[in-house]
Design a protein around this motif. Structure first.
Motif, short mmCIF file in Angstrom:
data_model
loop_
_atom_site.label_atom_id
_atom_site.label_comp_id
_atom_site.label_asym_id
_atom_site.label_seq_id
_atom_site.Cartn_x
_atom_site.Cartn_y
_atom_site.Cartn_z
N HIS A 23 0.80 -1.23 0.00
CA HIS A 23 0.00 0.00 0.00
C HIS A 23 0.83 1.27 0.00
CE1 HIS A 23 -3.55 -2.42 0.53
NE2 HIS A 23 -3.08 -2.97 1.64
N VAL A 24 2.13 1.17 -0.23
CA VAL A 24 2.97 2.35 -0.32
C VAL A 24 3.73 2.32 -1.64
CG1 VAL A 24 3.24 2.65 2.17
CG2 VAL A 24 4.86 1.22 0.93
N GLN A 25 4.09 3.51 -2.12
CA GLN A 25 4.80 3.64 -3.39
C GLN A 25 6.22 4.13 -3.15
OE1 GLN A 25 2.43 6.42 -5.59
NE2 GLN A 25 0.60 5.14 -5.57
N GLY A 26 7.10 3.78 -4.08
CA GLY A 26 8.45 4.31 -4.04
C GLY A 26 9.44 3.49 -3.24
N LEU A 27 9.05 2.30 -2.79
CA LEU A 27 9.98 1.47 -2.04
C LEU A 27 10.99 0.81 -2.98
CD1 LEU A 27 7.92 -0.43 0.71
CD2 LEU A 27 9.80 1.18 1.04
N ALA A 28 12.26 0.94 -2.65
CA ALA A 28 13.29 0.23 -3.41
C ALA A 28 13.16 -1.26 -3.16
CB ALA A 28 14.68 0.72 -3.01
N GLU A 29 13.71 -2.06 -4.06
CA GLU A 29 13.56 -3.51 -3.95
C GLU A 29 14.11 -4.03 -2.62
OE1 GLU A 29 14.77 -7.58 -6.41
OE2 GLU A 29 15.29 -5.60 -7.19
N ILE A 30 15.19 -3.44 -2.15
CA ILE A 30 15.81 -3.92 -0.91
C ILE A 30 14.92 -3.68 0.31
CG2 ILE A 30 17.02 -1.76 -0.41
CD1 ILE A 30 19.38 -3.44 0.56
N ALA A 31 14.01 -2.69 0.21
CA ALA A 31 13.14 -2.35 1.34
C ALA A 31 11.68 -2.73 1.10
CB ALA A 31 13.24 -0.86 1.64
N SER A 32 11.44 -3.58 0.12
CA SER A 32 10.06 -3.94 -0.22
C SER A 32 9.69 -5.36 0.21
CB SER A 32 9.84 -3.80 -1.73
OG SER A 32 10.70 -4.69 -2.44
N GLY A 33 10.56 -6.00 0.98
CA GLY A 33 10.31 -7.36 1.40
C GLY A 33 9.52 -7.45 2.70
N PRO A 34 9.21 -8.67 3.15
CA PRO A 34 8.44 -8.86 4.38
C PRO A 34 9.08 -8.26 5.62
CG PRO A 34 8.56 -10.91 3.11
CD PRO A 34 9.52 -9.95 2.46
N ALA A 35 10.41 -8.12 5.62
CA ALA A 35 11.08 -7.57 6.80
C ALA A 35 10.69 -6.11 7.05
CB ALA A 35 12.60 -7.67 6.63
N PHE A 36 10.15 -5.42 6.04
CA PHE A 36 9.82 -4.01 6.17
C PHE A 36 8.32 -3.76 6.22
CE2 PHE A 36 14.02 -4.30 4.33
CZ PHE A 36 14.74 -3.33 5.01
N SER A 37 7.54 -4.81 6.43
CA SER A 37 6.08 -4.65 6.47
C SER A 37 5.63 -3.73 7.59
CB SER A 37 5.40 -6.02 6.61
OG SER A 37 5.55 -6.79 5.45
N ALA A 38 6.17 -3.94 8.79
CA ALA A 38 5.72 -3.13 9.93
C ALA A 38 6.02 -1.65 9.72
CB ALA A 38 6.38 -3.64 11.21
N CYS A 39 7.21 -1.33 9.22
CA CYS A 39 7.58 0.07 9.02
C CYS A 39 6.70 0.72 7.95
CB CYS A 39 9.05 0.18 8.65
SG CYS A 39 9.77 1.82 8.95
N ALA A 40 6.41 -0.02 6.87
CA ALA A 40 5.52 0.50 5.84
C ALA A 40 4.11 0.69 6.39
CB ALA A 40 5.50 -0.44 4.64
N GLY A 41 3.69 -0.21 7.28
CA GLY A 41 2.37 -0.07 7.87
C GLY A 41 2.22 1.14 8.76
#
Length: 441
Positions: free
Chosen positions: A385-403
């Motif tokens: 649900h967010v735009q502009g995430l680089a591939e390195i920061a678009s994985g499951p490890a970054f779900s909470a921060c994106a949320g």
């Protein structure tokens, strides 16, 4: 001479009197635009996202910073100085990428022994049309009658309203009735864990807008609207702890956690193969699997031995041995999750859908093992649900921060965290009359 903690931080201090407000002060503003910041302080990494929100609700990531975590265990601060330095480094990197400085952040809370409670409350509306004031009064009444927790309240989430005994109402405003009630899902956590984390963040010269429970943040990032509506179980597997939550009818209705995660798998590998933690993490990431393969016995791994000065001193082990170490811990985690879902009593309404997210969820074969133990359909959840995430920061490890970024764009302030305040006593008739006026007009 020992330097001050504040002087080690690469960020400039703000002029602020910390005694003038509580460290648990939170924001309750509605939908917003402009620049926002999210901070995820985890056991293995600290991550900071800086995003820009526009009037349409779109969320564009402008800066990302992440740093190996220090001073955090099981999602709880255990070394204030080390944790502060990790936070400063992650925030500074995000600011450099975004090209601007931040002063306020919303902070993820993954530890603190989070628990769920469900409460009901009812007030009279005297047959008139229900307004925003009536809904606010109902929630205020609930807080006054339930402000006796020995733990800190993170969220109060209305999961369903009822009017004159008729339930299933999502928004009672504009309706008529004599009595209006609400069922409130309350998420609580250990107060000391929250205060220690708040202190570390404030030492980094940042003000805290809100604390957000990790399951809620992860759900806002990687669950679809249909999943939340029909019923879904979300398992967020971090390094130090695993949280399990249930979403039904679009709302978070259950939260629980276990102090076991991917870091425990790494420790098992290090002990079982007599190697260092760093090499164990590398072996787990590159070669680890929760499912056996026919070729595992034939594939030989070179394992550096712990304590050996000679870098050539290695032990040769078959890949199958690595799998035999990993599998029991993974089974234990899913057994704990299954027990928590069963004990919640929500298994019938949670459905057969399970979403796995978090850094530890990327282990090969994890979905298959989880599907077998839980007897449900599993998928891997990533930020969607967010735009502009680089591939390195678009994985499951970054779900909470994106949320956390999605949380800041919500138009429903009632699910935000609130500051607990002491009950106000009205010692005279005039004070009571004034309170009645404020609550009814």
């Amino acid at each position: 001479m020992m330097r001050s903690r504040r002087h080690r931080c690469p960020r400039a201090a703000k002029t602020h009197d910390p005694s003038s407000e509580s460290i648990l002060n939170v924001a309750t503003t509605r939908h917003r635009t402009g620049t926002v910041a999210a901070l995820d302080v985890g056991t293995s990494k600290v991550c900071c996202f800086i995003a820009r929100l526009d009037e349409s609700g779109a969320k564009q990531i402008a800066g990302v910073g992440h740093q190996l975590s220090a001073g955090v265990r099981g999602g709880v601060i255990v070394d204030m100085d080390a944790a502060e330095e990790s936070i400063c480094a992650a925030v500074h990197a995000a600011e450099q990428m975004a090209g601007e400085r931040i002063t306020d952040v919303v902070v993820n809370l993954s530890g603190g022994q989070q628990e769920s409670r469900l409460y009901g409350m009812e007030v009279s509306v005297a047959g008139h049309e229900i307004s925003d004031n009536d809904v606010d009064r109902l929630l205020r009444e609930w807080r006054l009658h339930h402000d006796d927790f020995d733990r800190e309240v993170i969220h109060t989430i209305p999961v369903g309203y009822n009017i004159d005994g008729v339930g299933g109402i999502r928004d009672p405003r504009g309706m008529f009735g004599d009595k209006m009630g609400v069922d409130v899902h309350v998420v609580t956590a250990n107060g000391s864990a929250i205060r220690n984390l708040a202190t570390c963040v404030q030492r980094s010269h940042l003000e805290i807008e809100a604390f957000v429970s990790s399951p809620l943040a992860a759900g806002l990032a990687c669950l679809t609207d249909d999943e939340k509506q029909l019923g879904v179980t979300l398992i967020d597997m971090g390094a130090g702890c695993t949280t399990v939550s249930v979403f039904v009818d679009g709302e978070l209705v259950f939260v629980d956690s276990a102090s076991v995660g991917g870091g425990h798998v790494t420790n098992d590998v290090a002990r079982g193969l007599s190697t260092t933690i760093s090499h164990a993490e590398r072996l787990k990431t590159l070669y680890g699997s929760a499912l056996p393969s026919p070729s595992d016995e034939r594939e030989i791994l070179q394992v550096p031995l712990v304590g050996e000065d000679d870098s050539r001193a290695t032990n040769q082990v078959p890949r199958s041995m690595l799998g035999r170490i990993i599998r029991p811990r993974i089974e234990e985690i899913f057994e704990i999750v299954r027990a928590k879902i069963h004990d919640s009593g929500l298994e019938p309404v949670a459905g057969r859908r399970v979403v796995l997210t978090g850094g530890a969820s990327q282990l090969q074969g994890l979905r298959e093992v989880g599907s077998q133990i839980l007897d449900k359909q599993l998928r891997l959840g990533r930020p969607i649900h967010v735009q502009g995430l680089a591939e390195i920061a678009s994985g499951p490890a970054f779900s909470a921060c994106a949320g956390l970024v999605s949380y800041l764009s919500l138009e429903r302030p009632e699910i935000r965290a609130f500051k607990r305040k002491p009950k106000k006593e009205t010692s005279n008739a005039f004070g009571k009359f004034g309170l009645w006026l404020r609550e009814n007009f």
